[in-house]
Enzyme design. Structure first.
Site, PDB file in Angstrom:
ATOM      1  CG  ASP A 178      -1.970  -2.839  -2.045  1.00 30.14           C
ATOM      2  OD1 ASP A 178      -2.363  -3.232  -0.921  1.00 30.14           O
ATOM      3  OD2 ASP A 178      -2.736  -2.331  -2.882  1.00 30.14           O
ATOM      4  CG  HIS A 228      -0.776  -0.600   1.733  1.00 33.03           C
ATOM      5  ND1 HIS A 228      -1.893  -0.484   0.937  1.00 33.03           N
ATOM      6  CD2 HIS A 228       0.039   0.426   1.393  1.00 33.03           C
ATOM      7  CE1 HIS A 228      -1.752   0.568   0.139  1.00 33.03           C
ATOM      8  NE2 HIS A 228      -0.586   1.131   0.392  1.00 33.03           N
TER       9      HIS A 228
END
Length: 454
Positions: free
Chosen positions: A266, A292
């Site tokens: 993430d 991310h």
């Protein structure tokens, strides 16, 4: 690119006063207000602890008691050192609560593993390790609450075992923490997985040389923390491990993340301000890999300010430099400075988006103001600069910014000013000063993710 009532662009080729009240680069102040230097290893070891080597079911409970007692009995300024013994260097433990001034030292060759039994972390509602209407049913593996000083250091590993099969009370049912998270995403509901490290209302924490890996959920969460240093740490988790953010400072101030290496499933970093303002953050000399991106948001309703990102590489992150929010959790993000940044293999090298959740409703408008990029270099992909509307436009300055000619601009409600070193390529249809001068040497800055010591 089409200009319309909903699209607003301003460009100027000066480093002086900027359109729309933009703060000139020389007047932008950002970074940790402390004097931060490389930490040192503790001088005072109050206890050296050996692993039991007992692999029997439930043996982790005794090991947890041993470790917690060592922490509780250590005086402020001391360190509890986990060392290898005749049975190897692996500890398996349930949740641990840190004490003010006490440092947990994990030696090279030692792994402190979080037991994969949801009952160990359950807060009393019986929801840890399940999908429910609400999350937050699990305690963290390591908690700093109301503490001052201390931290986690050493060349060993803290392993959350997110990919290990959880102990289950349901016969025939087996699932890892990460599989639970994916099932929650698919079927709906909230996963209840433990975070690896949680700091609440703590001060002056130090994380040095330690490797954090395989968290079932976020790796490090800071809430209302004043002063924390992360130096030469490694965070290492598979790219498909859902909700495994690296470091998330929220409602916090005076945080430095330096000379560290982060790859996760993430956000590599996510600076948040949902429960209080977050400001004076320095992110310097760091390397980011899959993940991310280096993010601010999405909760920024209490305000984010005075952020410095300097001398960073982002190699293969989905988004690169990212600011994200929407009208359900928006607020002011201001005085954010990116300097000497190299990006490659990013889908969205720049992703500044005030409409992160396209279906969001509310009146907490995101305002991204006084954002500056200097000597930022990347490849192709999408360059997204999206203000909310004309009344809440995005104000950003580029100075010496270079991307591939194949990069695609997506601008909306943006006031873009150009400094003396220019930008290349410019947005289609708009005359801008091309980047000039020698480009930063990104080729010599890419480094492989380092070996870990567990």
């Amino acid at each position: 690119m089409h200009l319309s009532f909903r699209s607003l662009f301003f460009l100027c080729a000066t480093s002086g006063a900027m359109a729309g009240g933009f703060v000139p680069l020389a007047q932008v102040h950002a970074q940790d207000r402390r004097t931060v230097v490389e930490p040192a290893m503790p001088e005072n070891v109050c206890a050296s602890v050996l692993p039991s080597g007992d692999t029997a079911k439930g043996a982790w409970k005794e090991e947890t008691k041993l470790l917690q007692a060592a922490i509780d009995q250590c005086p402020s300024g001391g360190a509890v050192r986990l060392v290898k013994g005749a049975h190897g260097g692996r500890f398996v433990s349930g949740p641990l609560n840190m004490k003010s001034g006490v440092t947990l030292w994990v030696d090279r060759g030692v792994t402190l593993a979080a037991v994969s039994d949801p009952r160990a972390y359950d807060k009393g509602a019986g929801t840890c390790g399940t999908i429910a209407k609400k999350g937050g049913g699990c305690a963290a593996f390591i908690t700093f609450e109301g503490t001052k000083g201390g931290g986690i250091v050493g060349d060993g590993v803290v392993d959350g075992q997110g990919g290990a099969t959880m102990a289950s009370q349901q016969p025939g049912h087996s699932e890892t923490w990460w599989q639970l998270a994916r099932r929650a995403q698919k079927d709906g509901g909230q996963q209840n997985n433990p975070r690896l490290i949680q700091a609440e209302q703590a001060r002056e924490l130090t994380f040095y040389r330690i490797t954090l890996r395989n968290s079932p959920n976020f790796h490090v969460v800071l809430n209302a923390v004043e002063g924390a240093t992360f130096w030469n740490i490694k965070i290492d988790t598979p790219a498909d491990a859902r909700n495994t953010d690296g470091i998330d400072p929220g409602a916090s101030q005076d945080i430095t993340i330096a000379r560290s290496f982060i790859r996760t499933g993430d956000d590599n970093i996510a600076i948040k301000a949902g429960k209080g303002a977050t400001h004076h953050i320095s992110i310097v000399d760091d390397h980011f890999y899959w993940g991310h991106g280096l993010s601010i948001g999405s909760e920024v309703n209490a305000g984010v300010s005075d952020i410095l990102v300097r001398n960073a590489t982002l190699d293969g992150t989905t988004s690169g430099l990212r600011i994200k929010s929407d009208v359900s959790r928006g607020g002011l993000v201001t005085r954010v400075r990116y300097e000497d940044v190299c990006l490659r293999n990013n889908k969205n090298p720049l992703d500044f988006d005030t409409r992160y959740d396209k279906t969001a409703h509310g009146t907490k408008f995101p305002v991204f103001d006084s954002i500056s990029l200097r000597n930022v270099t990347g490849g192709d992909g999408s360059l997204i600069l999206r203000g909310y509307d004309q009344a809440h436009s995005l104000k950003v300055n580029f100075d010496g910014v270079r991307f591939s000619d194949a990069a695609k601009w997506h601008l909306e409600n943006t006031e873009l000013s150009i400094g003396p070193s220019g930008v290349s390529p410019g947005p289609a249809g708009l005359a801008v000063k091309p980047a000039r001068g020698a480009a930063p040497d990104c080729a010599g800055r890419w480094v492989a993710f380092p070996a870990t010591g567990g």
